[in-house]
Design an enzyme around this catalytic site. Structure first.
Site, mmCIF file in Angstrom:
data_model
loop_
_atom_site.group_PDB
_atom_site.id
_atom_site.type_symbol
_atom_site.label_atom_id
_atom_site.label_comp_id
_atom_site.label_asym_id
_atom_site.label_seq_id
_atom_site.Cartn_x
_atom_site.Cartn_y
_atom_site.Cartn_z
ATOM 1 N N HIS A 21 0.827 -1.214 0.000
ATOM 2 C CA HIS A 21 0.000 0.000 0.000
ATOM 3 C C HIS A 21 0.861 1.265 0.000
ATOM 4 C CE1 HIS A 21 -4.181 0.784 -0.192
ATOM 5 N NE2 HIS A 21 -4.407 1.121 1.055
ATOM 6 N N ASN A 68 -6.915 6.349 3.182
ATOM 7 C CA ASN A 68 -8.323 6.519 2.847
ATOM 8 C C ASN A 68 -8.817 7.955 2.952
ATOM 9 O OD1 ASN A 68 -8.174 3.785 2.537
ATOM 10 N ND2 ASN A 68 -9.482 3.286 4.270
ATOM 11 N N ASP A 93 -0.672 2.234 -5.431
ATOM 12 C CA ASP A 93 -0.725 0.804 -5.693
ATOM 13 C C ASP A 93 -2.011 0.486 -6.456
ATOM 14 O OD1 ASP A 93 -2.106 1.534 -3.205
ATOM 15 O OD2 ASP A 93 -2.511 -0.606 -2.982
ATOM 16 N N ASN A 114 -9.687 3.506 -2.105
ATOM 17 C CA ASN A 114 -10.191 4.541 -1.196
ATOM 18 C C ASN A 114 -9.357 5.820 -1.196
ATOM 19 O OD1 ASN A 114 -12.483 3.110 -0.348
ATOM 20 N ND2 ASN A 114 -11.261 1.947 1.107
#
Length: 188
Positions: A21, A68, A93, A114
């Site tokens: 991530h 997010n 990513d 997100n």
């Protein structure tokens, strides 16, 4: 000289540093060397460093909110520097791209990501550049969140590093050569 905001998406904190991530953070760290950006500071909810690459001034950013909700810091930085969204490059990513590969595009949806959703919502537009680092899908029935927050091992680690290297090259190509040439070189 044109000015760009290059925002790498990730999560702050040592426990996330090497995870899939954090492809965006890791790419921005690589770009700092190419752009002579050495001094990092906290501003607008992000770690930022100013630099230049050929005829372009750049602000490198790693939002320090979690992935997010990264749209808030990105919007604040665009406003603070007077940069239009069409001079924003977001590096992130991407589950829907094979590990080790990179794709570049302008505009589009968030595909359930997100971090991208947050940026779309805060900016009120989807018209900005994306450099997408392929991480592939989780194996078997592994949960997506567990997969993106895990550290790649063995050849997956090599693929991940290769994608980060290519994402940095693609970002520099966007600055020098524009979208069409960059896509033909990297989206192959």
């Amino acid at each position: 000289m044109a000015q760009y905001l290059i925002a790498g998406l990730g999560n702050p904190g040592e426990e996330y540093a090497e995870t899939r991530h954090n492809a965006g953070f890791r790419t921005v760290d690589l770009l700092a060397g190419d752009c002579n950006a050495r001094y990092w500071k906290n501003e607008c909810g992000a770690l930022t460093a100013k630099g230049a690459y050929h005829d372009n001034d750049v602000v490198l950013a790693k939002p320090q909110s979690f992935m997010n909700v990264s749209g808030g810091p990105v919007k604040k930085l665009l406003d603070a520097y007077g940069i239009a969204p069409d001079h924003l490059i977001v590096i992130h990513d991407e589950l829907d791209i094979d590990p080790g590969t990179v794709r570049v595009k302008f505009g589009g949806g968030h595909a359930g990501h997100n971090g991208l959703r947050s940026i779309c919502d805060k900016l009120g537009t989807r018209d900005w550049f994306r450099v997408r680092c392929g991480i592939g899908r989780p194996p078997g029935r592994m949960d997506v969140a567990d997969f993106v927050l895990s550290v790649p091992k063995r050849e997956a680690a090599d693929d991940f590093q290769y994608a980060i290297d290519r994402a940095a090259q693609a970002t520099l190509s966007l600055l020098d050569d524009g979208l069409e040439k960059t896509q033909s070189k990297f989206n192959g």
